[in-house]
Scaffold this active site. Structure first.
Site, PDB file in Angstrom:
ATOM      1  N   SER A 106       1.042  -1.201   0.055  1.00  0.00           N
ATOM      2  CA  SER A 106      -0.032   0.122  -0.187  1.00  0.00           C
ATOM      3  C   SER A 106       0.709   1.241  -0.170  1.00  0.00           C
ATOM      4  CB  SER A 106      -0.910   0.095   1.106  1.00  0.00           C
ATOM      5  OG  SER A 106      -1.726   1.277   1.335  1.00  0.00           O
ATOM      6  N   LYS A 107       0.314   2.568  -0.405  1.00  0.00           N
ATOM      7  CA  LYS A 107       1.236   3.481  -0.146  1.00  0.00           C
ATOM      8  C   LYS A 107       0.096   4.786  -0.007  1.00  0.00           C
ATOM      9  CE  LYS A 107       5.357   4.970  -0.131  1.00  0.00           C
ATOM     10  NZ  LYS A 107       6.564   4.380   0.354  1.00  0.00           N
TER      11      LYS A 107
END
Ligand code: NAD
Length: 476
Positions: A106-107
């Site tokens: 994720s980011k």
């Protein structure tokens, strides 16, 4: 950052992925499932600041949920955009798989210049952004766990953890909703230095393999090697500090956003960092020659080049002139797809980002485990270990005295040997082990197959195989 005539960051990651999958035996369906970004949430929110409402745009992208929680930093920069966040989320998936942290990728990012706001304003903005993500479970100890990235650090993570606690008052595992917190707010010793420390351990492991060094036309150890570092932020500062102060490398140049400092005898990293903290710039630093064109310094001859600032800095416009032997990608995506091809042809060995900067997520994993287990690493064992060592040393000294041998152990040895491992020692040991094992996994593919040209493709093959196995075990 989009570079004219080159694929976007996201496309660059996909092209590198495709180079690897072309050598693998995956069904097209599974390949596509692994490659696509599952979702990206965009939020626009307002905060009343300096008497008016300011609107901010933020993102949280979830690339792959083959394992949960998903993991990835939150970046604060004006250049943040969906393409970049998705590229970074994809890299997180592959990175976590490579270093065997049990997370999906994720980011997050917020379009903001953090230098333009006061601390209390940044706190208001961060809390509001966190609120928007928490209420959608995009920050959650079991589902989505952010960490620091460019423009954020322990301070922002502490605000996020506190915001989560306010909204989830009875969640006993709440502190595990974010990592990279300060030690006094549920963090872990060694997290701040972790990514730079991981870069150092990655280089150590590379230097342990004579044939890998030979491919890079390097010999001997790290001592005396000429190193150029771009970006003296969290990652670059720690990497440069450890390599120069502990390993004897010579940092011949440091490139920052407003120019570079060159000193063939070695830039004093601690002094330069203090200067930047005081003045906000490398300009005026007396420990080297100041050059305004930082980008040109990337092309200066050196043994090891460490881009530790941002993506796309080595691209089609400068790749042919890069003259290092070993390039260690401490930043995410510093080399574009096109530049990668040029550097390979030139014989530059690249230690790829998904491995080189995995120290951060590795120690984040330890922090997350610590938060869930509610106990500091080493708390139960440290003194027991110490007592056993004392017992052994006393017995040896007694035997020596009984036999009239007159052997004594040096106080330095005794100090080091008797001390049981505390949290910091355990974190460093776990990180070192992780970096060694991951390098060996990549290396096995790199040297074990004659169709694998470089460490990057090897890293992708190791990661993608592991993600594919996780999806297959779910019945996909
Ligand atoms: P940071 O904000 O602490 O530092 C970035 C530094 O780069 C700053 O000093 C900034 O002034 C400098 N910089 C910005 N633009 C530049 C330019 N054009 N030329 C030279 N210097 C420039 O960020 P960080 O946390 O050290 O992250 C740096 C890179 O490492 C990013 O790519 C990030 O995604 C990656 N990374 C960070 C972590 C982490 O734990 N912080 C973990 C993995 C990867």
């Amino acid at each position: 950052m989009k570079i004219a005539g080159e694929p976007s960051f996201r496309d660059s990651v996909d092209l590198m992925f495709n180079r690897a999958t072309a050598l693998m035996d995956l069904s097209p369906g599974l390949q596509q499932k692994i490659q696509v970004c599952n979702s990206t949430y965009t939020v626009r929110f307002g905060v009343r600041l300096r008497g008016k409402i300011e609107t901010f745009t933020g993102y949280r992208s979830v690339h792959s949920e083959h394992m949960e929680p998903v993991k990835g930093g939150i970046r604060y920069a004006l250049s943040v955009n969906q393409d970049e966040v998705e590229a970074l989320a994809a890299l997180m998936t592959y990175k976590c798989a490579l270093v065997e942290t049990p997370f999906g990728g994720s980011k997050g990012g917020l379009c903001i210049d953090p230098r333009a706001w006061e601390e209390n304003e940044l706190e208001q903005i961060t809390r509001r952004f966190a609120y928007e993500l928490i209420k959608r479970d995009l920050i959650h100890p079991a589902q989505n766990v952010p960490a620091p990235d460019m423009g954020t650090g322990a301070r922002e993570m502490a605000w996020i953890a506190d915001q989560y606690a306010r909204m989830n008052t009875s969640d006993i595992n709440g502190k595990a909703c974010v990592t990279g917190k300060p030690p006094h707010a549920g963090g872990i010793q060694g997290r701040v230095e972790a990514t730079g420390r991981g870069v150092q351990y990655a280089i150590h492991e590379f230097f342990r393999h004579e044939d890998d060094k030979a491919l890079a036309k390097l010999s001997g150890g790290v001592e005396g090697k000429r190193v150029i570092v771009q970006g003296l932020g969290n990652v670059g500062y720690h990497a440069a500090k450890f390599l120069s102060e502990e390993d004897g490398a010579v940092i011949t140049a440091v490139i920052e956003h407003d120019g570079a400092i060159i000193n063939d005898k070695g830039v004093a990293i601690e002094e330069l960092r203090q200067w930047i903290t005081k003045t906000g710039s490398v300009k005026g630093f007396s420990g080297g020659e100041y050059v305004i064109d930082g980008a040109a310094v990337l092309e200066k001859d050196c043994d090891i080049l460490i881009p530790a600032a941002m993506e796309g800095v080595i691209n089609l416009t400068n790749a042919a002139r890069i003259s290092c032997k070993l390039l260690v990608e401490a930043a995410n995506g510093p080399v574009t797809y096109g530049a990668d091809e040029i550097l390979r042809k030139k014989g530059v060995i690249i230690i790829p980002d998904m491995y080189a900067n995995a120290g951060g997520v590795t120690v984040s994993y330890f922090e997350w485990v610590k938060n869930l287990s509610h106990i500091r690493f080493g708390r139960m064992q440290r003194r027991a270990e110490e007592s056993r060592h004392i017992l052994l040393v006393n017995e040896l000294e007694k035997l020596s005295a009984d036999k009239g041998l007159g052997w004594t152990m040096s106080p330095n040895f005794k100090d080091k040997y008797l001390k049981g491992a505390g949290e910091l020692e355990l974190v460093r040991s776990g990180l070192d082990d992780t970096m060694r094992s991951a390098y060996q996994a990549m290396r096995e593919v790199w040297h074990g197959r004659n169709d694998v040209e470089d460490l990057r493709v090897a890293a992708y093959i190791v990661s993608i195989s592991r993600v594919a196995a996780a999806y297959q075990s779910k019945g996909l």
